[in-house]
Each structure stands twice: as C-alpha cells, then as structure tokens.
Scaffold this motif. Structure first.
Motif, short mmCIF file in Angstrom:
data_model
loop_
_atom_site.label_atom_id
_atom_site.label_comp_id
_atom_site.label_asym_id
_atom_site.label_seq_id
_atom_site.Cartn_x
_atom_site.Cartn_y
_atom_site.Cartn_z
N ALA A 96 -10.05 13.19 -3.02
CA ALA A 96 -11.50 13.36 -3.25
C ALA A 96 -12.27 12.11 -2.83
O ALA A 96 -13.41 12.19 -2.39
CB ALA A 96 -11.75 13.67 -4.72
N HIS A 97 -11.63 10.95 -2.96
CA HIS A 97 -12.30 9.69 -2.57
C HIS A 97 -12.44 9.62 -1.04
O HIS A 97 -13.41 9.09 -0.51
CB HIS A 97 -11.50 8.51 -3.12
N ALA A 98 -11.43 10.16 -0.33
CA ALA A 98 -11.51 10.32 1.14
C ALA A 98 -11.79 9.02 1.89
O ALA A 98 -12.63 8.98 2.80
CB ALA A 98 -12.54 11.39 1.51
N GLY A 146 -7.61 8.55 -11.91
CA GLY A 146 -6.83 7.32 -12.16
C GLY A 146 -7.71 6.08 -12.28
O GLY A 146 -7.28 5.03 -12.73
N GLY A 147 -8.95 6.19 -11.80
CA GLY A 147 -9.90 5.08 -11.91
C GLY A 147 -9.68 3.95 -10.92
O GLY A 147 -10.42 2.96 -10.93
N GLN A 148 -8.70 4.08 -10.02
CA GLN A 148 -8.36 2.96 -9.13
C GLN A 148 -9.39 2.76 -8.02
O GLN A 148 -9.45 1.69 -7.42
CB GLN A 148 -6.97 3.16 -8.53
N SER A 149 -10.19 3.76 -7.73
CA SER A 149 -11.30 3.59 -6.79
C SER A 149 -12.63 3.65 -7.54
O SER A 149 -13.55 2.89 -7.23
CB SER A 149 -11.27 4.68 -5.71
N LEU A 150 -12.72 4.54 -8.53
CA LEU A 150 -14.01 4.69 -9.21
C LEU A 150 -14.38 3.44 -10.02
O LEU A 150 -15.54 3.01 -9.98
CB LEU A 150 -13.98 5.92 -10.14
N ILE A 190 0.91 2.76 -0.18
CA ILE A 190 -0.34 2.88 -0.95
C ILE A 190 -0.40 1.80 -2.02
O ILE A 190 0.31 1.86 -3.03
CB ILE A 190 -0.45 4.28 -1.60
N GLY A 191 -1.25 0.82 -1.82
CA GLY A 191 -1.48 -0.24 -2.82
C GLY A 191 -0.17 -0.82 -3.32
O GLY A 191 0.74 -1.14 -2.55
N HIS A 192 -0.08 -0.95 -4.64
CA HIS A 192 1.09 -1.54 -5.31
C HIS A 192 1.56 -0.59 -6.41
O HIS A 192 0.83 0.33 -6.77
CB HIS A 192 0.69 -2.89 -5.92
C1 LIG Z 1 -6.10 -3.08 -4.87
C2 LIG Z 1 -6.07 -1.64 -4.44
C3 LIG Z 1 -5.38 -1.30 -3.28
C4 LIG Z 1 -5.35 0.02 -2.86
N1 LIG Z 1 -4.67 0.32 -1.71
C5 LIG Z 1 -4.66 1.58 -1.27
C6 LIG Z 1 -3.99 1.92 -0.06
O1 LIG Z 1 -3.36 1.10 0.61
N2 LIG Z 1 -4.03 3.23 0.34
C7 LIG Z 1 -4.71 4.19 -0.37
O2 LIG Z 1 -4.73 5.34 0.03
N3 LIG Z 1 -5.32 3.90 -1.53
C8 LIG Z 1 -5.33 2.63 -1.99
N4 LIG Z 1 -5.99 2.34 -3.15
C9 LIG Z 1 -6.72 3.42 -3.84
C10 LIG Z 1 -5.79 4.23 -4.74
O3 LIG Z 1 -4.89 5.00 -3.99
C11 LIG Z 1 -6.58 5.17 -5.67
O4 LIG Z 1 -5.67 5.60 -6.60
C12 LIG Z 1 -7.23 6.40 -5.07
O5 LIG Z 1 -8.08 6.11 -4.00
C13 LIG Z 1 -8.11 7.11 -6.09
O6 LIG Z 1 -7.34 7.80 -7.01
P1 LIG Z 1 -7.69 7.75 -8.52
O7 LIG Z 1 -6.87 8.81 -9.18
O8 LIG Z 1 -7.58 6.38 -9.03
O9 LIG Z 1 -9.23 8.29 -8.52
P2 LIG Z 1 -10.53 7.72 -9.22
O10 LIG Z 1 -10.74 6.29 -8.87
O11 LIG Z 1 -10.56 8.09 -10.64
O12 LIG Z 1 -11.62 8.62 -8.45
C14 LIG Z 1 -11.91 8.39 -7.08
C15 LIG Z 1 -13.04 9.34 -6.66
O13 LIG Z 1 -12.59 10.69 -6.61
C16 LIG Z 1 -13.30 11.52 -7.53
N5 LIG Z 1 -12.30 12.42 -8.11
C17 LIG Z 1 -11.14 12.03 -8.71
N6 LIG Z 1 -10.39 13.11 -9.01
C18 LIG Z 1 -11.09 14.19 -8.59
C19 LIG Z 1 -10.83 15.60 -8.61
N7 LIG Z 1 -9.69 16.11 -9.11
N8 LIG Z 1 -11.78 16.44 -8.10
C20 LIG Z 1 -12.92 15.94 -7.57
N9 LIG Z 1 -13.23 14.63 -7.52
C21 LIG Z 1 -12.31 13.76 -8.02
C22 LIG Z 1 -13.96 10.56 -8.51
O14 LIG Z 1 -15.14 11.10 -9.08
C23 LIG Z 1 -14.24 9.37 -7.63
O15 LIG Z 1 -15.41 9.60 -6.89
C24 LIG Z 1 -6.02 1.03 -3.61
C25 LIG Z 1 -6.70 0.70 -4.79
C26 LIG Z 1 -6.73 -0.62 -5.21
C27 LIG Z 1 -7.46 -0.95 -6.48
#
Ligand SMILES: Cc1cc2nc3c(=O)[nH]c(=O)nc-3n(C[C@H](O)[C@H](O)[C@H](O)COP(=O)(O)OP(=O)(O)OC[C@H]3O[C@@H](n4cnc5c(N)ncnc54)[C@H](O)[C@@H]3O)c2cc1C
Length: 289
Positions: free
Chosen positions: A118-120, A33-37, A102-104
């Motif tokens: 995976a972000h843990a 989803g890119g929200q952490s990466l 979780i976030g918004h």
């Molecule tokens: C402003 C803001 C507030 C937030 N608040 C919260 C909160 O309150 N609680 C919360 O839990 N989260 C929060 N988040 C984080 C959000 O939940 C992210 O969606 C989540 O942490 C990462 O998911 P993603 O799909 O976006 O992963 P990505 O950002 O795409 O990836 C995150 C990491 O995981 C790895 N990865 C992704 N998918 C896989 C896979 N299938 N196998 C192996 N590795 C993988 C990537 O390489 C990267 O290292 C927030 C984010 C923002 C920007």
C-alpha cells in the motif's frame, strides 16, 4: 520529532475498520507495521486526523495454501513471517529471495506485506515481486470487495489503485510451475538500504528446455514497478543462453526511464537495470533447470 495530533482507533473487526474508513475518508490513515507511516508522521509528511490501527483486526494475517496450488497471504502478515515460511519457500520462492534485502530484521519483524504494497515505494522489493509473480490483490470497502492485478495496483510513486475508504486485505499468488525459477538482484549503498535499482525475474521452461515465459520487473528505476516487456518477449521460445540473457538485459535497459537523484544518476540506473536483468535471468534459469 513527535507526530502531529490525531485520534487513535483500534478496531477488532474488518467491518468496524471499514466503517471508520468510510466515516473519516481522506482524513484517516491505516496503521499496519508503522515502519513507513510512523516516520512519515514524525517528519510531518503525513498529517491524518485519524489513525486506524489494524493490528487487532482478526483474520487479516492468514497465510495458507490455496486449492489451485498457489498461496493466500493476509495483508497483515509480517515480512519476517514470510521470510521464514516453508510454504512461501516452496510455492513462491521469489518472496523468500527478496526478504533479506528489505531493511533489517527489526523492520521486517513489524513491517507487513500489505503495508509495503500500500505504501508503494518505487524502490521497494515486494511490489516488484508481486508483479513478477502475477499476484492478485483483494480490496475491501463498505461498498463491497474487488480484486485487482498487482500490475494495475501500482500507479505512481507512493500511489496505488486503492480508492477512498478501501483497505488491502489479501494477496493471492498463483501456482508455480515445476520448471520455473526466480531471482531478485539489487544494488544498494549499504545492506538494508532501499535499492538504487533492482530486478525481480521469473523464468519458466517447457519440457524441451526452451523458455516458455519470463517476467522481468525493474524497481527503483521509475515511479512504479516496471515490466520490461520487450525483454520478456525476446526470450520466449528460445534457449536460456547467456547471449539471450545479455540481449534481454540490453532491452530492459533501453526500456527504463529513471531520474537523477542525490543517490544515483539516470545513466547509472539505466545501466543497472540491464546488468541486473542479465544476472537475475541467469540465476532464475539455473534454478528452473
Ligand atoms: C530504516 C528502514 C529501512 C527500510 N528499508 C526498506 C527496504 O529496503 N525495502 C523496502 O521495501 N522497505 C523498506 N522499509 C519499509 C518497510 O518495508 C515497511 O515495513 C513498509 O514499507 C510498510 O509496511 P508497514 O506494515 O510498516 O506499513 P505502515 O508503515 O503501517 O503503513 C504504510 C502505508 O500503507 C498504508 N497501509 C498499511 N496497511 C494497509 C492496508 N492493509 N490497506 C491499505 N493501506 C495500508 C498506511 O496507511 C500507510 O500509508 C524500510 C523501513 C525503515 C524504517
């Protein structure tokens, strides 16, 4: 801030993804989803040479009941899909309960289950939820497939059992007992912020109304989701009373070892673990009954 330079790949099959991960090893990062990466790239906290976007990979976003009464959830399932799924509400309500924290909505619309796990992040809700539910994760690499308990997957802050070239593909949540309840409580500075501390709990009652089993998982109070095992044991076989839940809270509080940071001190977080354990158990028991 712009991300550092990287080569972008957008495979359409799992085999292609695994081949890319195997070829580029530690130099590659998966983009879900890119929200952490994306923030990590923009802040230069991650500098991969290759980014492997798995949004086009077929078959990673399935959400279906499993034959034994549980649920199978593909790693690319969006958090927003989980939030609104009747299947999830019926079979693993703790996930539904966790979602608004979780976030918004915008973040949950892009963020995926697999990405969060995976972000843990130590303060994230979904890792704690999966440990509380006793979920199993499926990991794939070019060497094959393996499964691992959620509890063994999270090893440190931002550290998991994922090996080089491995991808998390699916989460399996076991069946839910009829006389079970769950709850998630947390404290954050603002709605949508990461938690200063939180607790995810499940409680199962037997036919006489006594506690058959409980899982209490604290988050934001240590490097990884923390099971308050002494507190869980203290409840087994007893009646679900406020005195029992207060004692479980005391034991949970005694078992955590949080650190100070700019957001909250160690003493505050320690106390939070206990107070939120008592609240989460009280609500879980009400729902179980
Ligand atoms: C402003 C803001 C507030 C937030 N608040 C919260 C909160 O309150 N609680 C919360 O839990 N989260 C929060 N988040 C984080 C959000 O939940 C992210 O969606 C989540 O942490 C990462 O998911 P993603 O799909 O976006 O992963 P990505 O950002 O795409 O990836 C995150 C990491 O995981 C790895 N990865 C992704 N998918 C896989 C896979 N299938 N196998 C192996 N590795 C993988 C990537 O390489 C990267 O290292 C927030 C984010 C923002 C920007």
């Amino acid at each position: 801030m712009k991300p550092p330079r990287f080569a972008y790949h957008d495979p359409s099959t799992l085999d292609e993804t695994l081949a890319l991960l195997s070829r580029h090893g530690d130099g590659a990062r998966i983009l879900a989803g890119g929200q952490s990466l994306m923030p990590m790239l923009n802040f230069r906290l991650a500098r991969p040479d290759h980014v492997i976007d798995i949004n086009r990979v077929a078959g990673l976003a399935a959400l279906e009941p499993s034959a034994d009464g549980g649920v199978r959830i593909g790693a690319m399932t969006r958090q927003r899909t989980l939030e609104h799924s009747p299947l999830i509400r019926a079979r693993c309500r703790l996930i539904t309960q966790a979602m608004p924290f979780i976030g918004h909505p915008q973040i949950r619309s892009r963020g995926t289950l697999g990405g969060s796990l995976a972000h843990a992040d130590p303060a994230a809700e979904l890792p704690a939820v999966m440990v509380a539910l006793g979920a199993r994760f499926t990991l794939h690499s070019t060497a094959g497939r393996r499964t691992i308990d959620a509890e063994d997957f999270f090893v440190s802050a931002l550290g998991t059992a994922l090996g080089p070239g491995e991808i998390l593909t699916e989460v399996e949540v076991p069946p839910w007992s009829e006389r079970a309840g769950s709850s998630l409580h947390e404290v954050a500075i603002r709605q949508g912020d990461f938690a200063l501390g939180g607790v995810a709990a499940t409680l199962t009652l037997d036919s006489a109304g006594r506690v058959k089993g409980a899982r209490i998982v604290c988050f934001g109070v240590g490097p990884r989701p923390w099971r308050a095992v002494d507190a869980e044991r203290s409840l087994a076989g007893g009646l679900p009373s406020s005195a029992a839940f207060a004692e479980a809270g005391r034991l949970a509080s005694a078992s955590v070892d949080p650190e100070d940071d700019i957001h909250a001190g160690r003493a505050y977080r320690t106390r939070l673990a206990g107070v939120l354990t008592t609240r989460a158990l009280t609500e879980a028991a009400r729902l179980a009954a």
